[in-house]
Motif scaffolding. Structure first.
Motif, PDB file in Angstrom:
ATOM      1  N   ILE A   1       0.884  -1.174   0.000  1.00 33.21           N
ATOM      2  CA  ILE A   1       0.000   0.000   0.000  1.00 33.21           C
ATOM      3  C   ILE A   1       0.916   1.217   0.000  1.00 33.21           C
ATOM      4  CG2 ILE A   1      -1.913   1.162   1.170  1.00 33.21           C
ATOM      5  CD1 ILE A   1      -2.322  -1.528   2.718  1.00 33.21           C
ATOM      6  N   ALA A   2       0.837   2.064  -1.027  1.00 29.78           N
ATOM      7  CA  ALA A   2       1.908   3.051  -1.202  1.00 29.78           C
ATOM      8  C   ALA A   2       1.442   4.354  -1.821  1.00 29.78           C
ATOM      9  CB  ALA A   2       3.015   2.451  -2.081  1.00 29.78           C
ATOM     10  N   THR A   3       2.203   5.399  -1.512  1.00 31.33           N
ATOM     11  CA  THR A   3       2.152   6.632  -2.307  1.00 31.33           C
ATOM     12  C   THR A   3       3.148   6.468  -3.454  1.00 31.33           C
ATOM     13  OG1 THR A   3       3.801   7.640  -0.852  1.00 31.33           O
ATOM     14  CG2 THR A   3       1.483   8.121  -0.376  1.00 31.33           C
ATOM     15  N   PRO A   4       2.914   7.133  -4.582  1.00 28.84           N
ATOM     16  CA  PRO A   4       3.767   6.890  -5.752  1.00 28.84           C
ATOM     17  C   PRO A   4       5.239   7.247  -5.568  1.00 28.84           C
ATOM     18  CG  PRO A   4       1.698   7.911  -6.418  1.00 28.84           C
ATOM     19  CD  PRO A   4       1.741   7.962  -4.922  1.00 28.84           C
ATOM     20  N   GLY A   5       5.537   8.384  -4.950  1.00 32.55           N
ATOM     21  CA  GLY A   5       6.920   8.860  -4.900  1.00 32.55           C
ATOM     22  C   GLY A   5       7.880   7.922  -4.217  1.00 32.55           C
ATOM     23  N   ARG A   6       7.571   7.522  -2.973  1.00 30.02           N
ATOM     24  CA  ARG A   6       8.456   6.633  -2.220  1.00 30.02           C
ATOM     25  C   ARG A   6       8.559   5.264  -2.903  1.00 30.02           C
ATOM     26  NH1 ARG A   6      10.266   5.963   3.218  1.00 30.02           N
ATOM     27  NH2 ARG A   6      10.578   8.221   3.185  1.00 30.02           N
TER      28      ARG A   6
ATOM     29  N   ASP B   1      -4.795  15.974  -9.287  1.00 35.29           N
ATOM     30  CA  ASP B   1      -4.722  17.272  -8.613  1.00 35.29           C
ATOM     31  C   ASP B   1      -3.350  17.504  -7.996  1.00 35.29           C
ATOM     32  OD1 ASP B   1      -7.356  17.596  -9.277  1.00 35.29           O
ATOM     33  OD2 ASP B   1      -8.130  17.037  -7.304  1.00 35.29           O
ATOM     34  N   MET B   2      -2.716  16.449  -7.496  1.00 37.96           N
ATOM     35  CA  MET B   2      -1.436  16.582  -6.804  1.00 37.96           C
ATOM     36  C   MET B   2      -0.238  16.378  -7.725  1.00 37.96           C
ATOM     37  SD  MET B   2      -2.437  14.633  -3.227  1.00 37.96           S
ATOM     38  CE  MET B   2      -0.893  15.054  -2.412  1.00 37.96           C
ATOM     39  N   GLY B   3      -0.494  16.215  -9.022  1.00 40.83           N
ATOM     40  CA  GLY B   3       0.591  16.108  -9.988  1.00 40.83           C
ATOM     41  C   GLY B   3       1.284  14.762 -10.006  1.00 40.83           C
ATOM     42  N   PHE B   4       0.573  13.695  -9.597  1.00 39.85           N
ATOM     43  CA  PHE B   4       1.175  12.369  -9.516  1.00 39.85           C
ATOM     44  C   PHE B   4       0.976  11.528 -10.772  1.00 39.85           C
ATOM     45  CE2 PHE B   4       0.773  12.335  -4.624  1.00 39.85           C
ATOM     46  CZ  PHE B   4       2.077  12.792  -4.497  1.00 39.85           C
ATOM     47  N   ILE B   5       0.336  12.079 -11.788  1.00 43.41           N
ATOM     48  CA  ILE B   5      -0.070  11.219 -12.892  1.00 43.41           C
ATOM     49  C   ILE B   5       1.120  10.640 -13.642  1.00 43.41           C
ATOM     50  CG2 ILE B   5      -0.310  13.022 -14.655  1.00 43.41           C
ATOM     51  CD1 ILE B   5      -2.638  10.026 -13.923  1.00 43.41           C
ATOM     52  N   ALA B   6       2.215  11.395 -13.789  1.00 36.56           N
ATOM     53  CA  ALA B   6       3.409  10.858 -14.459  1.00 36.56           C
ATOM     54  C   ALA B   6       4.004   9.719 -13.636  1.00 36.56           C
ATOM     55  CB  ALA B   6       4.439  11.963 -14.679  1.00 36.56           C
TER      56      ALA B   6
END
Length: 410
Positions: free
Chosen positions: A128-133, A161-166
């Protein structure tokens, strides 16, 4: 529909019973018959309606029924936009899956870098994660996503909205082909951008929506006060003194406004804490724990806290500032009236916030009921607190003062 009507493996059924889940919410009733058969779904529903349990039950069911597993690679991946949401999903996953025997690893920034890295290296069934880490560890080749058979994307609109799509696309391209895994996407809002992502990375998903005529939950009593900027704090104190607000979240648009409000509230006998995007993760988790347990009655927050947090018993949400993004209004007030409870959402429209009001009401498709406060509701004997000082370091938007050469004495 009752959960015991579903043909679920015994370990999962046991976890559902111990979590005291009995009757399916509307989104669970619509999605589970499809997802338990392996169908891809893009689900939309009001916040607090049980989307997390819907995808976790599907996930555990799939992992338990698929016994042809080899290797020590991750079998399921859940992606979420914020650290708070990852922590909440992990908590719910451990509750529902307590008898399923799967290892779960949460991956997010701010804490436990080495511990998370080691957990991935040893092999976790569910990530279960956020994309960056997660990308950080992927690039280090700490683990592999080649065996993932279940993908969940939660709050996909917030990813945009938070710019995570890439970052999201970077991760999804490292999974097995979309027809070799099951894919679920859940969000409070499904717009064109989100559905474009769904059709790109999912296997002919079925779109499910339980929003109906109203985007906001019917159990939320909403009220709007038109006040000047100077009147907001006196009115807030009056409402807090008059009403029984046992667990309240107050939203501000900026960290600076939140800090000022935090100082004024504490100076006037209302203990509270503030969370914003740059509060250290360990501190943020301690604050949220105190708020959930009830030892902290009032939480001030910027929009970092408006999505994905399931906190039992939030009686009131107060928009001290009306949000600039109309969708954030829905997510903010959705912190109350969760899981069938009732709640109240109070909004202040000052000279600046009133500019956002028309857009918000167009989006939710009705007028927020307006009340005009009695004069005695405004508190006049409150203590004042100094605004927090913000200094800008040289190189951060300002120029360092130029040194002047002093005349040399002869």
């Amino acid at each position: 529909m009752q959960f015991d009507q579903l043909a679920l493996p015994e370990p999962l059924r046991k976890g559902i019973v111990e979590a005291e889940f009995t009757e399916c919410t509307p989104i669970q009733e619509l999605t589970l018959p499809l997802t338990l058969k392996g169908k891809d779904v893009a689900g939309q529903g009001q916040t607090g309606t049980g989307k997390t349990a819907a995808f976790l039950i599907t996930l555990f069911n799939r992992l338990l029924t698929n016994t042809t597993v080899t290797g020590n690679h991750a079998r399921a991946l859940i992606l979420a936009p914020t650290r708070e949401l990852v922590v909440q999903i992990e908590h719910d996953a451990r509750l529902l899956g307590m008898h399923c025997g799967f290892s779960i690893q949460a991956v997010y920034g701010g804490v436990d870098y080495a511990r998370q890295r080691e957990g991935l290296r040893q092999g976790a069934d569910i990530i279960i994660a956020t994309p960056g880490r997660l990308i950080d560890y992927l690039k280090q080749k700490v683990f592999s996503l080649s065996a993932v058979e279940m993908l969940v994307i939660d709050e996909a609109d917030r990813m945009f909205d938070m710019g995570f799509i890439a970052d999201l696309r970077f991760i999804l391209r490292r999974l097995p082909p979309f027809d070799k895994r099951q894919n679920l996407l859940f969000s409070a809002t499904l717009n064109h951008r989100v559905m474009e992502l769904a059709y790109e990375f999912m296997n002919v998903p079925e779109k499910i929506s339980v929003s109906g005529e109203r985007i906001t939950a019917d159990a939320i009593e909403q009220v709007l006060y038109h006040v000047s900027r100077r009147e907001k704090f006196p009115l807030l104190l009056g409402l807090l003194r008059r009403d029984s607000m046992t667990r309240t979240i107050i939203f501000t648009n900026t960290k600076r406004e939140g800090e000022h409000l935090h100082a004024r509230m504490n100076a006037n006998g209302f203990p509270c804490r503030l969370i914003s995007g740059d509060v250290a993760q360990e501190k943020r988790l301690r604050i949220m724990k105190a708020f959930k347990e009830g030892s902290l009655p009032i939480l001030i927050a910027t929009d970092v806290a408006s999505r994905g947090l399931h906190i039992e018993g939030v009686t009131h949400v107060i928009n001290y500032d009306l949000p600039e993004d109309r969708e954030d209004y829905v997510h903010r007030i959705g912190r109350t009236a969760r899981a069938g409870a009732k709640g109240k959402a109070i909004s202040f429209a000052d000279e600046i916030g009133a500019l956002s009001l028309e857009d918000i009401e167009e989006y939710i498709r009705y007028k927020i009921p307006v009340e005009w406060p009695e004069e005695e509701l405004f508190v006049s004997d409150f203590k004042r607190a100094a605004k927090p000082k913000h200094t800008t370091k040289p190189g951060k938007g300002t120029r360092a003062p130029r040194k002047r050469n002093r005349p040399v004495s002869r």
